[in-house]
Design an enzyme around this catalytic site. Structure first.
Site, PDB file in Angstrom:
ATOM      1  N   SER A 205       4.610 -41.811   2.275  1.00 59.53           N
ATOM      2  CA  SER A 205       4.277 -43.178   1.845  1.00 59.53           C
ATOM      3  C   SER A 205       5.508 -43.996   1.494  1.00 59.53           C
ATOM      4  O   SER A 205       5.440 -45.230   1.418  1.00 59.53           O
ATOM      5  CB  SER A 205       3.320 -43.141   0.646  1.00 59.53           C
ATOM      6  OG  SER A 205       3.950 -42.567  -0.480  1.00 59.53           O
TER       7      SER A 205
ATOM      8  N   SER B  92      14.381 -29.020  -0.278  1.00 56.06           N
ATOM      9  CA  SER B  92      14.656 -28.611  -1.648  1.00 56.06           C
ATOM     10  C   SER B  92      15.676 -29.577  -2.243  1.00 56.06           C
ATOM     11  O   SER B  92      15.826 -30.701  -1.769  1.00 56.06           O
ATOM     12  CB  SER B  92      15.154 -27.158  -1.683  1.00 56.06           C
ATOM     13  OG  SER B  92      15.361 -26.724  -3.014  1.00 56.06           O
TER      14      SER B  92
ATOM     15  N   TYR C 277      11.376 -29.404 -12.371  1.00 58.95           N
ATOM     16  CA  TYR C 277      11.691 -29.812 -11.002  1.00 58.95           C
ATOM     17  C   TYR C 277      12.688 -28.862 -10.337  1.00 58.95           C
ATOM     18  O   TYR C 277      12.429 -28.323  -9.252  1.00 58.95           O
ATOM     19  CB  TYR C 277      12.256 -31.233 -11.005  1.00 58.95           C
ATOM     20  CG  TYR C 277      12.736 -31.700  -9.655  1.00 58.95           C
ATOM     21  CD1 TYR C 277      11.828 -32.095  -8.670  1.00 58.95           C
ATOM     22  CD2 TYR C 277      14.097 -31.747  -9.345  1.00 58.95           C
ATOM     23  CE1 TYR C 277      12.263 -32.517  -7.430  1.00 58.95           C
ATOM     24  CE2 TYR C 277      14.541 -32.172  -8.108  1.00 58.95           C
ATOM     25  CZ  TYR C 277      13.623 -32.555  -7.147  1.00 58.95           C
ATOM     26  OH  TYR C 277      14.057 -32.970  -5.912  1.00 58.95           O
TER      27      TYR C 277
ATOM     28  N   LYS D 213      12.246 -26.164  -7.179  1.00 56.11           N
ATOM     29  CA  LYS D 213      12.997 -26.285  -5.935  1.00 56.11           C
ATOM     30  C   LYS D 213      13.766 -25.002  -5.618  1.00 56.11           C
ATOM     31  O   LYS D 213      14.017 -24.691  -4.447  1.00 56.11           O
ATOM     32  CB  LYS D 213      13.938 -27.485  -6.010  1.00 56.11           C
ATOM     33  CG  LYS D 213      13.212 -28.825  -5.941  1.00 56.11           C
ATOM     34  CD  LYS D 213      12.419 -28.975  -4.655  1.00 56.11           C
ATOM     35  CE  LYS D 213      11.872 -30.372  -4.460  1.00 56.11           C
ATOM     36  NZ  LYS D 213      11.122 -30.506  -3.187  1.00 56.11           N
TER      37      LYS D 213
END
Length: 227
Positions: free
Chosen positions: A11, A129, A146, A150
């Site tokens: 998006s 990543s 976060y 990753k």
């Protein structure tokens, strides 16, 4: 030769630019995002899209149904969607961790599992990543959920490359440095990254189409700073 490409997180940012670049190069694209309207508004021939939430268990059947009905096989899967949370560790709740991991790890795993039966020989799965997930790289306070998620994506990629090497399916992971995207701006207001979303998308496109000829189960650090 036209390829069948699936991209998540389309998006805005890198994913949005990737859809346009692949379509311009003549490939067929399935663009997956919770908000499908930006891609729909482009009205590009060869690009299909529908609303897709990595946290919705029922959404994955929509993907397999589309592949069976429209394509039959997939050549490239780019797991680009991600959730970025910047919050002090003591303020990061269990729900925060669950949300980030559901999007960044569980969602990646489930989509790969969904697409695997349709991956053709010589296909390529590219997981996106972050340098924050690379051991020994610079870490930033506030990114406990976060960056650790990753890091999990990196190990998952290495494991899948080993498990499916005899199927002639390549799995690689790109650890990106800072890229100027809306997601980065939301997490770090005012920070200016050295790389634009379009520049990074151009790199990822080339790697997705050609990188599997040279790499499998590899982590590539895509960053112009060290560590």
């Amino acid at each position: 030769m036209s390829k069948h490409i699936i991209i998540t997180g389309t998006s805005r940012g890198i994913g949005f630019e990737l859809v346009k670049l692949f379509a311009e190069a003549g490939h067929k694209v399935l663009a997956l995002s919770r908000n499908e309207k930006p891609i729909q508004a482009l009205k590009i021939s060869g690009v299909s899209c529908f609303s897709f939430n990595l946290n919705d268990n029922l959404a994955y059947k929509k993907v397999s149904d589309f592949i069976k009905a429209e394509w039959g096989h997939v050549d490239v899967l780019i797991n680009n969607a991600g959730a970025l949370l910047n919050k002090p560790f003591l303020d990061t709740t269990l729900s925060d961790f669950e949300y980030v991991y559901k999007t960044n790890v569980y969602g990646v795993s489930e989509l790969i599992k969904t697409v695997l039966p349709y991956l053709s020989k010589g296909s390529h799965v590219v997981n996106i990543s972050s340098m924050g997930g690379v051991q020994g790289s610079m870490k930033f306070a506030g990114l406990s959920a976060y960056s650790s998620s990753k890091a999990a994506v990196i190990t998952l990629t290495e494991l899948l490359a080993e498990e499916y090497k005899d199927n002639n399916i390549a799995f690689n992971v790109l650890a990106l440095g800072a890229v100027q995207t809306e997601m980065l701006e939301e997490a770090f207001p005012g920070y200016k990254a050295p790389t634009t979303a379009l520049e990074m998308a151009s790199y990822i496109l080339n790697f997705a189409l050609r990188g599997h000829k040279f790499y499998n189960g590899k982590l590539l650090q895509v960053s112009n700073s060290t560590p």
